[in-house]
Design a protein around this motif. Sequence first.
Motif, mmCIF file in Angstrom:
data_model
loop_
_atom_site.group_PDB
_atom_site.id
_atom_site.type_symbol
_atom_site.label_atom_id
_atom_site.label_comp_id
_atom_site.label_asym_id
_atom_site.label_seq_id
_atom_site.Cartn_x
_atom_site.Cartn_y
_atom_site.Cartn_z
ATOM 1 N N ILE A 9 16.249 -70.282 16.857
ATOM 2 C CA ILE A 9 17.300 -69.303 16.533
ATOM 3 C C ILE A 9 16.951 -67.990 17.245
ATOM 4 C CG2 ILE A 9 18.366 -67.958 14.673
ATOM 5 C CD1 ILE A 9 17.701 -70.292 12.777
ATOM 6 N N GLY A 12 16.748 -64.520 22.980
ATOM 7 C CA GLY A 12 16.492 -63.320 23.793
ATOM 8 C C GLY A 12 15.172 -63.507 24.523
ATOM 9 N N GLY A 15 12.664 -65.846 22.325
ATOM 10 C CA GLY A 15 13.208 -67.188 22.118
ATOM 11 C C GLY A 15 13.277 -67.960 23.426
ATOM 12 N N GLN A 35 20.174 -71.656 19.237
ATOM 13 C CA GLN A 35 21.326 -70.949 18.658
ATOM 14 C C GLN A 35 21.113 -69.474 18.899
ATOM 15 O OE1 GLN A 35 21.207 -68.790 15.817
ATOM 16 N NE2 GLN A 35 23.412 -68.497 15.684
ATOM 17 N N ASP A 36 22.182 -68.756 19.142
ATOM 18 C CA ASP A 36 22.094 -67.303 19.277
ATOM 19 C C ASP A 36 23.409 -66.703 18.779
ATOM 20 O OD1 ASP A 36 20.148 -65.273 21.169
ATOM 21 O OD2 ASP A 36 22.143 -64.522 20.647
ATOM 22 N N ASP A 38 24.827 -64.501 20.186
ATOM 23 C CA ASP A 38 25.578 -64.484 21.440
ATOM 24 C C ASP A 38 25.624 -65.941 21.949
ATOM 25 O OD1 ASP A 38 26.303 -64.394 24.107
ATOM 26 O OD2 ASP A 38 25.093 -62.628 24.579
ATOM 27 N N THR A 77 16.705 -60.115 10.614
ATOM 28 C CA THR A 77 17.248 -61.446 10.277
ATOM 29 C C THR A 77 16.155 -62.410 9.794
ATOM 30 O OG1 THR A 77 16.895 -62.326 12.511
ATOM 31 C CG2 THR A 77 18.969 -61.189 12.128
ATOM 32 N N GLU A 95 8.919 -65.309 14.154
ATOM 33 C CA GLU A 95 8.313 -64.282 14.999
ATOM 34 C C GLU A 95 7.889 -63.104 14.114
ATOM 35 O OE1 GLU A 95 6.872 -63.463 17.419
ATOM 36 O OE2 GLU A 95 7.271 -65.038 18.845
ATOM 37 N N LYS A 96 6.886 -62.375 14.585
ATOM 38 C CA LYS A 96 6.445 -61.233 13.778
ATOM 39 C C LYS A 96 7.497 -60.121 13.885
ATOM 40 C CE LYS A 96 5.581 -58.437 17.215
ATOM 41 N NZ LYS A 96 6.212 -57.151 17.324
ATOM 42 N N PRO A 97 7.704 -59.259 12.909
ATOM 43 C CA PRO A 97 7.043 -59.284 11.593
ATOM 44 C C PRO A 97 7.706 -60.306 10.683
ATOM 45 C CG PRO A 97 8.626 -57.493 11.676
ATOM 46 C CD PRO A 97 8.663 -58.142 13.034
ATOM 47 N N GLY A 123 4.445 -65.553 13.776
ATOM 48 C CA GLY A 123 4.093 -65.641 15.194
ATOM 49 C C GLY A 123 3.075 -64.629 15.693
ATOM 50 N N HIS A 175 0.387 -56.463 15.581
ATOM 51 C CA HIS A 175 -0.552 -57.475 16.072
ATOM 52 C C HIS A 175 -1.998 -57.072 15.784
ATOM 53 C CE1 HIS A 175 1.905 -60.411 18.141
ATOM 54 N NE2 HIS A 175 2.565 -59.481 18.797
ATOM 55 N N TRP A 269 4.103 -58.157 29.125
ATOM 56 C CA TRP A 269 3.006 -58.577 28.254
ATOM 57 C C TRP A 269 2.871 -60.093 28.181
ATOM 58 C CZ3 TRP A 269 7.870 -57.783 26.311
ATOM 59 C CH2 TRP A 269 8.368 -58.765 25.475
ATOM 60 N N TYR A 277 0.599 -68.274 23.326
ATOM 61 C CA TYR A 277 1.912 -68.735 22.855
ATOM 62 C C TYR A 277 1.959 -70.263 22.873
ATOM 63 C CZ TYR A 277 3.805 -63.967 23.267
ATOM 64 O OH TYR A 277 4.048 -62.628 23.123
HETATM 65 N N1 LIG Z 1 4.890 -62.346 19.191
HETATM 66 C C1 LIG Z 1 5.128 -61.452 20.109
HETATM 67 O O1 LIG Z 1 4.284 -61.151 20.923
HETATM 68 C C2 LIG Z 1 6.462 -60.767 20.155
HETATM 69 C C3 LIG Z 1 6.798 -60.007 21.272
HETATM 70 C C4 LIG Z 1 8.063 -59.427 21.318
HETATM 71 C C5 LIG Z 1 8.953 -59.571 20.271
HETATM 72 N N2 LIG Z 1 8.565 -60.293 19.181
HETATM 73 C C6 LIG Z 1 9.502 -60.473 18.052
HETATM 74 O O2 LIG Z 1 10.443 -61.465 18.425
HETATM 75 C C7 LIG Z 1 11.724 -61.151 17.859
HETATM 76 C C8 LIG Z 1 12.772 -61.134 18.968
HETATM 77 O O3 LIG Z 1 12.419 -60.147 19.906
HETATM 78 P P1 LIG Z 1 13.007 -60.179 21.388
HETATM 79 O O4 LIG Z 1 12.223 -59.203 22.159
HETATM 80 O O5 LIG Z 1 13.127 -61.573 21.867
HETATM 81 O O6 LIG Z 1 14.467 -59.590 21.103
HETATM 82 P P2 LIG Z 1 15.784 -59.780 21.993
HETATM 83 O O7 LIG Z 1 16.684 -58.661 21.611
HETATM 84 O O8 LIG Z 1 15.441 -59.984 23.421
HETATM 85 O O9 LIG Z 1 16.413 -61.164 21.462
HETATM 86 C C9 LIG Z 1 16.954 -61.322 20.196
HETATM 87 C C10 LIG Z 1 18.066 -62.370 20.293
HETATM 88 O O10 LIG Z 1 18.513 -62.669 18.974
HETATM 89 C C11 LIG Z 1 19.943 -62.739 18.996
HETATM 90 N N3 LIG Z 1 20.419 -62.488 17.646
HETATM 91 C C12 LIG Z 1 20.699 -61.302 17.045
HETATM 92 N N4 LIG Z 1 21.079 -61.494 15.762
HETATM 93 C C13 LIG Z 1 21.054 -62.830 15.560
HETATM 94 C C14 LIG Z 1 21.368 -63.660 14.453
HETATM 95 N N5 LIG Z 1 21.746 -63.138 13.290
HETATM 96 N N6 LIG Z 1 21.240 -64.998 14.600
HETATM 97 C C15 LIG Z 1 20.859 -65.545 15.793
HETATM 98 N N7 LIG Z 1 20.554 -64.799 16.876
HETATM 99 C C16 LIG Z 1 20.650 -63.469 16.759
HETATM 100 C C17 LIG Z 1 20.377 -61.720 20.038
HETATM 101 O O11 LIG Z 1 21.666 -62.021 20.516
HETATM 102 C C18 LIG Z 1 19.271 -61.902 21.081
HETATM 103 O O12 LIG Z 1 19.611 -62.876 22.033
HETATM 104 C C19 LIG Z 1 11.564 -59.802 17.154
HETATM 105 O O13 LIG Z 1 11.443 -60.009 15.776
HETATM 106 C C20 LIG Z 1 10.296 -59.226 17.732
HETATM 107 O O14 LIG Z 1 9.591 -58.397 16.826
HETATM 108 C C21 LIG Z 1 7.359 -60.903 19.117
#
Ligand SMILES: NC(=O)c1ccc[n+]([C@@H]2O[C@H](COP(=O)([O-])OP(=O)(O)OC[C@H]3O[C@@H](n4cnc5c(N)ncnc54)[C@H](O)[C@@H]3O)[C@@H](O)[C@H]2O)c1
Length: 333
Positions: A9, A12, A15, A35-36, A38, A77, A95-97, A123, A175, A269, A277
């Motif tokens: 789910i 971005g 995912g 699923q997204d 978008d 979410t 994914e965190k948090p 995560g 982290h 990063w 990962y």
């Molecule tokens: N573990 C890590 O190292 C790490 C690194 C970066 C981000 N993250 C975490 O990962 C998560 C996503 O971050 P990102 O950088 O990929 O963000 P992003 O904005 O690139 O992607 C988020 C995606 O979720 C979609 N989305 C929004 N609301 C939604 C919903 N209700 N249902 C389904 N999809 C939905 C958006 O359209 C977008 O494609 C965050 O919680 C962030 O904290 C973790």
Amino acid sequence: MKEIRIGIIGTGVMGADHAAILAEGVANARLVAVQDFDLGRAETIAASLDVRAIADADALIGDPDIDAVMVCSPDGTHASLALKAIAAGKPVLVEKPLAASLEDAEAIIRAEVDAGRRLVQVGFMRRFDPGYREMKQALASGELGRPLFLHCVHRNAVGPDYLTSELVIANSAGHEFDIARYLLDEDITSAIVASPPATRNAPNRQPQFILLQTRSGVVVDIEVFTDAQYGYDVRAELVCEEGTVALDPSPATTIRARGHDGFRTPADWRPRFRQAYRAQLEAWTTGILSNTPCGSSAWDGYMAMLVTTACLHAWKTRSRAAVEIPEKPFLYR
Ligand SMILES: NC(=O)c1ccc[n+]([C@@H]2O[C@H](COP(=O)([O-])OP(=O)(O)OC[C@H]3O[C@@H](n4cnc5c(N)ncnc54)[C@H](O)[C@@H]3O)[C@@H](O)[C@H]2O)c1
């Protein structure tokens, strides 16, 4: 051996990255759907990886051909999707948090305790990074003696526009809070925060310096500097009674050119933690098959959030804040 069929789910940055790693091949795991919010984005990724695009997150969680779910959508979410996965009895890598508020995190803990089984993994992939694992092993071997200090540095080249001084603590430092608890194998009980002035490159946010103390008294310092310009750089050194152990820079090669001799420090990063990962995904799915949960539990995710809360309080009040830790439920002992 059976394969775990995974649905993601949120497609971005994170995912899509997890999807790409799964598509390359991860033992015991197969990506079957994405699923997204978008739908176009989900469909593009689905077509490129030859998996299904599903329009609705609830439908993905309830799909009988999906065994486990990854939540890679925005922080706000995480809790509701994790709760739905728990209700469906499906393992979920969030994914965190863990959640966007302590109340939501507590609801996840209650739901897991009521379900009587650990279904949630958070995560915090650094727990699967070979460097941090070696640091933990070196400490466990006893050859270095008792730990005294853990020095951590977390630098990005340029932070995103939305990042505030508060989010530098609440988002970027998460982290470090988890890896400190993992390395030292104990809880963090207090926090102090000091902030230098904002820099000319990012006048809207301050770098942060966080000082934590663990239950046994180990001192953990964390520099979080999200606009360091030169690249992504994560460091850690554990100082013990009879020696220290530190992360080495991760590239296997050195570049000598144009008057410089050293390592590349790219802004992205993800390459730095690519191995982590992948190892996280392998451990997650292997743990599902063998019914032995691993990695950061929902409780660990909640603990990182309690430390975040204490740090924010310490920062706002310019005082030392205690981390108030409730009794750990039996499920997480
Ligand atoms: N573990 C890590 O190292 C790490 C690194 C970066 C981000 N993250 C975490 O990962 C998560 C996503 O971050 P990102 O950088 O990929 O963000 P992003 O904005 O690139 O992607 C988020 C995606 O979720 C979609 N989305 C929004 N609301 C939604 C919903 N209700 N249902 C389904 N999809 C939905 C958006 O359209 C977008 O494609 C965050 O919680 C962030 O904290 C973790």
